[in-house]
Design an enzyme around this catalytic site. Sequence first.
Site, PDB file in Angstrom:
ATOM      1  N   TYR A 167       0.834  -1.209   0.000  1.00 59.84           N
ATOM      2  CA  TYR A 167       0.000   0.000   0.000  1.00 59.84           C
ATOM      3  C   TYR A 167       0.865   1.255   0.000  1.00 59.84           C
ATOM      4  CZ  TYR A 167      -3.212   3.534   1.934  1.00 59.84           C
ATOM      5  OH  TYR A 167      -3.945   4.674   2.165  1.00 59.84           O
ATOM      6  N   LYS A 171       1.010   4.089  -2.917  1.00 57.07           N
ATOM      7  CA  LYS A 171       0.734   5.505  -2.678  1.00 57.07           C
ATOM      8  C   LYS A 171       1.927   6.370  -3.093  1.00 57.07           C
ATOM      9  CE  LYS A 171      -3.490   5.537  -1.091  1.00 57.07           C
ATOM     10  NZ  LYS A 171      -4.585   6.188  -1.851  1.00 57.07           N
TER      11      LYS A 171
END
Length: 282
Positions: A167, A171
Amino acid sequence: MDPLDFTGRAVVVTGGTRGIGAAIAAAFHAAGADVLICGRTPPAPAVPAFASSSPDSGLPLAAGAPPVAFFPADVRDPAQAAALVDAAVARFGRIDVLINNAGGSPEVPAGTASPRLHAKIIELNLIAPLHVAQAANAVMRAQDTGGVILMIGSVSGTRPSPGTAAYGAAKAGLHHLATSLAAEWAPEVRVNTLVVGPVEPSTSGPSPSGAAAGDRPAAASTVARAVPMGRAARAGEVASACLLLASPLAGYISGASLAVHGGGEWPAYLADLRGTAYRAEK
């Protein structure tokens, strides 16, 4: 003229059925915009605190305004991402603002997570926003007024993200993607990122879909010790930052990252200095 009046503007919010996304949709709707949200499942029923709500969205409504519209879509699928944009154009005749908010991740150690899970996390948090942005850009650049695309990023993409490594990497990629798209698509389309820190969980439903969803949930006391502002952000504060970046007030801002993290995170190795660092000397 109020620069934060979005009357006559069409706004699309991915992952807009709950948490941060729902707050963003509500803020633009209250500012007069026509709003279309999407998600894989329909929104939850209206929160009792809201006096009036759309029967099909569960979101608060501005007085006398049409309801917030919902379109079912899994934006990881390029065809469904394109269908979302087509639905907005069919409904509103244009798209002025796209907020790529959909995202998140379960907490899982990088050493034991399956390759498939890693791929799905990156697909949702990096590739899907690109799919939707591509489709929206084709519409926006044909409009006299162009358009604005906002990416909901995360502090997880700016520092180590143990437990949500894929994640955080996605990002970080999203932040870079926004700068590249801003360069390619200017001047017709502005592209910016909001780098969001911990956000208070919704009191009316599941955890937020968006910036903080991939981060390890933290107790309010833990956040208060780590964040200089002494608390997590409220979803409405993230929404207000979106209004600013989508408005004419930010007309020359593109390729930028706006930190919405309350000052960042106080370094753990300096914790003993926290209470005295800025104490006035006599």
